[in-house]
Design a protein around this motif. Structure first.
Motif, PDB file in Angstrom:
ATOM      1  N   GLY A 186     -43.421 -90.871  -5.364  1.00  0.00           N
ATOM      2  CA  GLY A 186     -44.071 -91.060  -6.657  1.00  0.00           C
ATOM      3  C   GLY A 186     -44.064 -89.846  -7.557  1.00  0.00           C
ATOM      4  N   GLN A 187     -43.358 -88.783  -7.168  1.00  0.00           N
ATOM      5  CA  GLN A 187     -43.353 -87.572  -7.995  1.00  0.00           C
ATOM      6  C   GLN A 187     -42.584 -87.806  -9.300  1.00  0.00           C
ATOM      7  N   VAL A 188     -43.166 -87.375 -10.415  1.00  0.00           N
ATOM      8  CA  VAL A 188     -42.517 -87.466 -11.722  1.00  0.00           C
ATOM      9  C   VAL A 188     -41.713 -86.186 -11.944  1.00  0.00           C
ATOM     10  N   PHE A 189     -40.449 -86.340 -12.359  1.00  0.00           N
ATOM     11  CA  PHE A 189     -39.615 -85.163 -12.584  1.00  0.00           C
ATOM     12  C   PHE A 189     -38.617 -85.460 -13.702  1.00  0.00           C
ATOM     13  N   THR A 190     -38.054 -84.405 -14.267  1.00  0.00           N
ATOM     14  CA  THR A 190     -37.078 -84.527 -15.347  1.00  0.00           C
ATOM     15  C   THR A 190     -35.729 -84.042 -14.853  1.00  0.00           C
ATOM     16  N   LYS A 191     -34.757 -84.941 -14.852  1.00  0.00           N
ATOM     17  CA  LYS A 191     -33.393 -84.620 -14.428  1.00  0.00           C
ATOM     18  C   LYS A 191     -32.564 -84.253 -15.643  1.00  0.00           C
ATOM     19  N   THR A 192     -31.817 -83.141 -15.554  1.00  0.00           N
ATOM     20  CA  THR A 192     -30.972 -82.696 -16.658  1.00  0.00           C
ATOM     21  C   THR A 192     -29.561 -82.447 -16.145  1.00  0.00           C
ATOM     22  N   TRP A 193     -28.571 -83.051 -16.838  1.00  0.00           N
ATOM     23  CA  TRP A 193     -27.158 -82.824 -16.540  1.00  0.00           C
ATOM     24  C   TRP A 193     -26.524 -82.045 -17.685  1.00  0.00           C
ATOM     25  N   ARG A 194     -25.504 -81.259 -17.360  1.00  0.00           N
ATOM     26  CA  ARG A 194     -24.693 -80.594 -18.395  1.00  0.00           C
ATOM     27  C   ARG A 194     -23.313 -81.263 -18.387  1.00  0.00           C
ATOM     28  N   VAL A 202     -21.714 -84.597 -30.561  1.00  0.00           N
ATOM     29  CA  VAL A 202     -21.066 -83.708 -29.595  1.00  0.00           C
ATOM     30  C   VAL A 202     -19.577 -83.791 -29.878  1.00  0.00           C
ATOM     31  N   ASN A 203     -19.045 -82.755 -30.510  1.00  0.00           N
ATOM     32  CA  ASN A 203     -17.645 -82.761 -30.899  1.00  0.00           C
ATOM     33  C   ASN A 203     -16.742 -82.488 -29.699  1.00  0.00           C
ATOM     34  N   PRO A 204     -15.465 -82.844 -29.781  1.00  0.00           N
ATOM     35  CA  PRO A 204     -14.547 -82.547 -28.677  1.00  0.00           C
ATOM     36  C   PRO A 204     -14.588 -81.079 -28.297  1.00  0.00           C
ATOM     37  N   GLY A 205     -14.685 -80.811 -26.999  1.00  0.00           N
ATOM     38  CA  GLY A 205     -14.750 -79.443 -26.498  1.00  0.00           C
ATOM     39  C   GLY A 205     -16.153 -78.895 -26.339  1.00  0.00           C
ATOM     40  N   GLN A 206     -17.162 -79.566 -26.893  1.00  0.00           N
ATOM     41  CA  GLN A 206     -18.532 -79.087 -26.804  1.00  0.00           C
ATOM     42  C   GLN A 206     -19.219 -79.626 -25.549  1.00  0.00           C
ATOM     43  N   THR A 207     -20.275 -78.921 -25.113  1.00  0.00           N
ATOM     44  CA  THR A 207     -21.096 -79.354 -23.985  1.00  0.00           C
ATOM     45  C   THR A 207     -22.473 -79.736 -24.492  1.00  0.00           C
ATOM     46  N   ILE A 208     -23.174 -80.547 -23.686  1.00  0.00           N
ATOM     47  CA  ILE A 208     -24.508 -81.006 -24.045  1.00  0.00           C
ATOM     48  C   ILE A 208     -25.343 -81.117 -22.783  1.00  0.00           C
ATOM     49  N   ASP A 209     -26.633 -80.782 -22.879  1.00  0.00           N
ATOM     50  CA  ASP A 209     -27.588 -80.988 -21.794  1.00  0.00           C
ATOM     51  C   ASP A 209     -28.356 -82.273 -22.084  1.00  0.00           C
ATOM     52  N   ILE A 210     -28.253 -83.241 -21.174  1.00  0.00           N
ATOM     53  CA  ILE A 210     -28.913 -84.531 -21.333  1.00  0.00           C
ATOM     54  C   ILE A 210     -29.977 -84.674 -20.253  1.00  0.00           C
ATOM     55  N   SER A 211     -31.204 -85.021 -20.657  1.00  0.00           N
ATOM     56  CA  SER A 211     -32.331 -85.120 -19.731  1.00  0.00           C
ATOM     57  C   SER A 211     -32.928 -86.521 -19.779  1.00  0.00           C
ATOM     58  N   VAL A 212     -33.400 -86.988 -18.620  1.00  0.00           N
ATOM     59  CA  VAL A 212     -34.152 -88.238 -18.538  1.00  0.00           C
ATOM     60  C   VAL A 212     -35.364 -88.005 -17.650  1.00  0.00           C
ATOM     61  N   ASN A 213     -36.462 -88.668 -17.966  1.00  0.00           N
ATOM     62  CA  ASN A 213     -37.673 -88.595 -17.162  1.00  0.00           C
ATOM     63  C   ASN A 213     -37.620 -89.666 -16.081  1.00  0.00           C
ATOM     64  N   LEU A 214     -37.801 -89.253 -14.825  1.00  0.00           N
ATOM     65  CA  LEU A 214     -37.684 -90.154 -13.685  1.00  0.00           C
ATOM     66  C   LEU A 214     -38.919 -90.056 -12.806  1.00  0.00           C
ATOM     67  N   THR A 215     -39.079 -91.049 -11.937  1.00  0.00           N
ATOM     68  CA  THR A 215     -40.170 -91.081 -10.972  1.00  0.00           C
ATOM     69  C   THR A 215     -39.596 -91.404  -9.605  1.00  0.00           C
TER      70      THR A 215
END
Length: 303
Positions: free
Chosen positions: A106-114, A149-162
């Motif tokens: 049941g722990q709430v956490f935020t996952k982030t991918w690059r 997010v243009n070609p060649g750029q990176t982005i950090d995407i986060s979602v809240n999960l349980t």
């Protein structure tokens, strides 16, 4: 009757008429001849069937139905597809909660991918990340990108999960969806759900009340001049009050106070004059506080 027979009868009728016309004139003979010729013609006509030509019209040819085929519409904008080089993604790293991270039920956490855009098309806010399969861990089914997010750029995407309520290993797979609904790329979250470890119970003994634990003596010198050193040890911080007791019943006129910042030992030295030949004398220590206890002794002997 065939065609030749019909022609023959026709010629025969004509000949009879011509012959009747050439007969000698006379009213009775001519009438008889004409009558005979007419009867012959009638007989031949009755014997010759009248042929009626019947024409059966051919069916009209079926009208072909032509379905127009629309010509392709020229467009300068290529339609993206999952296999085109328009949309392509590269996973760079797990910014938070790398694979196998242990979490509690049941722990709430935020996952982030690059992620990196390695395709030819820019990702716009019309693009979104979508849950694909596995365990969603309570995350959104879809979440739009925050910006371009243009070609060649990176982005950090986060979602809240349980984290799920049951222990075990869980994986949730995600993809990117473009404005046309085409899915591409793949990234995931992988966690281990475990119950929290039981805290180690540490029992700290309750310290004993402050007290003197030992008193030792060290005697030096010879008759009649002696000295002794007293070492007083305690089990903690506090104040010790003490006085001396003499074997001859004398009164101690110099009681002492020793103060301890922590458990330890303090010492002091006293000089003694004793010169009675063939006898001995002693001195004890009495702890007035905190023990109310007598410790001994230092002995002085003269030969």
């Amino acid at each position: 009757m065939n065609k030749k027979s019909r022609l023959f009868n026709l010629f025969l009728i004509i000949a009879l008429f011509l012959g009747a016309c050439n007969l000698p004139s006379g009213s009775q003979g001519e009438e008889a001849s004409l009558t005979a010729a007419a009867q012959t013609v009638e007989a031949l006509l009755s014997a010759t069937p009248v042929i009626t030509n019947t024409f059966t019209p051919l069916p009209a040819p079926a009208t072909a139905s032509l379905t127009p085929i629309p010509l392709p519409v020229s467009s300068n904008t290529p339609v993206p597809s999952a296999t085109s080089n328009c949309n392509a993604m590269q996973f760079i790293s797990d910014v938070t909660y790398p694979d196998g991270t242990v979490v509690t039920p049941g722990q709430v956490f935020t996952k982030t991918w690059r992620l990196k855009n390695i395709g030819a098309c820019a990702w716009t806010p019309s693009y979104a990340i979508v849950f694909s399969d596995g365990n969603s861990m309570g995350g959104p089914s879809t979440q739009a990108l925050a910006g371009n997010v243009n070609p060649g750029q990176t982005i950090d995407i986060s979602v809240n999960l349980t984290a799920p309520a049951s222990t075990g290993d869980y994986t949730g797979n995600w993809k990117i969806r473009d404005a046309a609904g085409v899915l591409f790329g793949k990234f995931y979250v992988q966690i281990k759900v475990q119950n929290p470890a039981e805290p180690t119970k540490t029992f700290t003994p309750v310290p004993a009340a402050f007290a003197v634990t030992s008193v030792t003596f060290s005697v030096s010198g010879t008759c009649p001049n002696f000295s002794y050193t007293v070492s007083v040890t305690t089990n903690g911080a506090g104040t010790v009050n003490l006085h001396r007791i003499f074997s001859d019943g004398g009164v101690d006129t110099t009681p002492r106070t020793l103060t301890y910042a922590s458990a330890g030992t303090q010492s002091f030295t006293e000089a003694v004059y004793y010169g009675v030949a063939g006898s001995s004398s002693w001195t004890d220590i009495y702890i007035d506080s905190p023990n109310h206890q007598q410790f001994g002794r230092a002995t002085f002997t003269c030969p």
